[in-house]
Motif scaffolding. Structure first.
Motif, PDB file in Angstrom:
ATOM      1  N   ARG A 151       0.834  -1.212   0.000  1.00 48.43           N
ATOM      2  CA  ARG A 151       0.000   0.000   0.000  1.00 48.43           C
ATOM      3  C   ARG A 151       0.864   1.255   0.000  1.00 48.43           C
ATOM      4  O   ARG A 151       0.354   2.365  -0.157  1.00 48.43           O
ATOM      5  N   SER A 152       2.163   1.087   0.177  1.00 47.09           N
ATOM      6  CA  SER A 152       3.091   2.222   0.116  1.00 47.09           C
ATOM      7  C   SER A 152       3.686   2.322  -1.288  1.00 47.09           C
ATOM      8  O   SER A 152       4.332   1.392  -1.777  1.00 47.09           O
ATOM      9  N   LYS A 153       3.451   3.474  -1.924  1.00 45.49           N
ATOM     10  CA  LYS A 153       4.018   3.705  -3.260  1.00 45.49           C
ATOM     11  C   LYS A 153       5.551   3.598  -3.206  1.00 45.49           C
ATOM     12  O   LYS A 153       6.176   3.019  -4.099  1.00 45.49           O
ATOM     13  N   ALA A 154       6.148   4.145  -2.133  1.00 46.25           N
ATOM     14  CA  ALA A 154       7.612   4.126  -2.017  1.00 46.25           C
ATOM     15  C   ALA A 154       8.124   2.684  -1.979  1.00 46.25           C
ATOM     16  O   ALA A 154       9.148   2.358  -2.594  1.00 46.25           O
ATOM     17  N   TYR A 155       7.407   1.812  -1.273  1.00 43.65           N
ATOM     18  CA  TYR A 155       7.832   0.405  -1.206  1.00 43.65           C
ATOM     19  C   TYR A 155       7.718  -0.263  -2.586  1.00 43.65           C
ATOM     20  O   TYR A 155       8.627  -0.987  -3.010  1.00 43.65           O
ATOM     21  N   CYS A 156       6.621  -0.013  -3.277  1.00 47.42           N
ATOM     22  CA  CYS A 156       6.438  -0.605  -4.617  1.00 47.42           C
ATOM     23  C   CYS A 156       7.608  -0.213  -5.519  1.00 47.42           C
ATOM     24  O   CYS A 156       8.193  -1.062  -6.211  1.00 47.42           O
ATOM     25  N   GLU A 157       7.941   1.051  -5.520  1.00 42.10           N
ATOM     26  CA  GLU A 157       9.003   1.523  -6.411  1.00 42.10           C
ATOM     27  C   GLU A 157      10.374   1.029  -5.943  1.00 42.10           C
ATOM     28  O   GLU A 157      11.248   0.739  -6.761  1.00 42.10           O
ATOM     29  N   ASP A 158      10.515   0.899  -4.614  1.00 40.41           N
ATOM     30  CA  ASP A 158      11.792   0.439  -4.086  1.00 40.41           C
ATOM     31  C   ASP A 158      12.084  -1.016  -4.474  1.00 40.41           C
ATOM     32  O   ASP A 158      13.243  -1.402  -4.649  1.00 40.41           O
ATOM     33  N   LEU A 159      11.033  -1.823  -4.607  1.00 39.43           N
ATOM     34  CA  LEU A 159      11.253  -3.216  -5.039  1.00 39.43           C
ATOM     35  C   LEU A 159      11.952  -3.236  -6.402  1.00 39.43           C
ATOM     36  O   LEU A 159      12.905  -3.986  -6.627  1.00 39.43           O
ATOM     37  N   ILE A 160      11.471  -2.393  -7.303  1.00 42.55           N
ATOM     38  CA  ILE A 160      12.056  -2.339  -8.649  1.00 42.55           C
ATOM     39  C   ILE A 160      13.463  -1.724  -8.592  1.00 42.55           C
ATOM     40  O   ILE A 160      14.412  -2.260  -9.167  1.00 42.55           O
ATOM     41  N   ASP A 161      13.578  -0.623  -7.855  1.00 44.65           N
ATOM     42  CA  ASP A 161      14.876   0.072  -7.780  1.00 44.65           C
ATOM     43  C   ASP A 161      15.939  -0.820  -7.146  1.00 44.65           C
ATOM     44  O   ASP A 161      17.113  -0.777  -7.519  1.00 44.65           O
TER      45      ASP A 161
END
Ligand code: NAD
Length: 255
Positions: free
Chosen positions: A65-75
């Motif tokens: 539910r955290s946008k930052a976490y979603c993007e961090d998985l990819i990064d």
């Protein structure tokens, strides 16, 4: 640990029934797995198991539910391995009830986890893949996203959106060398399926045995049945398959 020889995949819901099987399938095919899940303990057990045969997986616990976490998985995949070959958006929650039994919070939670997180991870992944030789994305929808079952309105609607969203992205980004598809599992014997029986006061083993009789193939699906379909779609064997929603339900399509 940059190792440009080893392919990299991000898998969400990696500690769940299907997620564990999907991670194992990719590791068996030589991939490094960035494994995400909200259940940190089960996730670390999962990656410990995957790492028994070498450095195969990294646990990245967090809440989708955290946008930052979603993007961090990819990064994290990109910064750690220098590549992103595949993404599997597998995490999901099942929300039970008719519309009258569905609160605003139920609706938002269902769509945040089942759909919005996929928007965030896909957007980040597509931006990288299109400039780095393409890749593959598989989003886990549900047979109920195509043929809705009873009294799961929010869940079915969210999974229908996942299937359509995947087909849209598949069409938009095939020209970038990115094959994007959905998999729509039928009834698969995982903790999610069993939680429904427990919720309704049934013994899960008895209920699974009964339900198996209603499938034309005579059994429920195993997580490995889905892992095989996901890996196939991610692999070069599926090189001409993009923008589809693949139904994997043993011919039990109507509920
Ligand atoms: P599962 O409950 O075993 O696994 C789901 C995983 O997602 C869990 O490990 C959970 O911790 C994780 N997760 C949930 N919310 C999260 C959040 N906010 N952030 C991070 N992780 C979160 O379920 P499963 O049966 O393995 O389901 C996998 C996928 O398949 C789901 O998308 C589900 O909707 C779909 N599906 C399952 C079935 C079935 O019969 N089991 C059928 C059709 C579709």
């Amino acid at each position: 640990m940059k190792n440009p020889e080893k392919k990299t995949v991000v898998v969400t819901g990696a500690a769940g029934g299907m997620g564990q099987a999907i991670c194992k399938r990719f590791v068996a095919n030589g991939y490094f797995v960035i494994a995400g899940d909200a259940n940190a303990k089960r996730l670390i057990d999962t990656t410990d198991e995957l790492n028994r045969s070498g450095q195969n997986a990294l646990a990245k616990p967090g809440d989708l539910r955290s946008k930052a976490y979603c993007e961090d998985l990819i990064d994290t995949a990109i910064s750690l391995t220098g590549r992103l070959d595949a993404l599997v958006n597998n995490a999901g929650v099942i929300t039970r009830g008719t519309i009258l039994e569905t609160s605003d919070e139920d609706w938002d939670r269902t769509f945040d986890i089942n759909l919005k997180s996929i928007f965030y991870t896909c957007r980040r992944a597509v931006a990288f893949m299109k400039d780095h030789g393409g890749g593959s994305i598989v989003n886990i929808s549900s047979t109920w996203g195509i043929y809705p079952g009873p009294t799961h309105a929010a869940y079915c609607a969210s999974k229908a959106a996942v299937a359509t969203f995947s087909r849209c992205l598949g069409r938009d980004h095939a020209g970038d060398g990115i094959r994007i598809n959905a998999v729509c599992p039928g009834e698969i014997d995982t903790p999610m399926l069993r939680s429904g029986f427990i919720h309704r006061g049934f013994d899960p083993d008895t209920a699974v045995a009964e339900l198996s009789k209603s499938n034309p193939l005579g059994r429920l699906g195993d997580p490995e049945d889905i892992a095989d379909a996901v890996y196939f779609l991610s692999s070069d064997a599926a090189r001409f398959i993009a923008g589809t929603a693949l139904e994997v339900h043993g011919a039990k399509a109507v509920y």
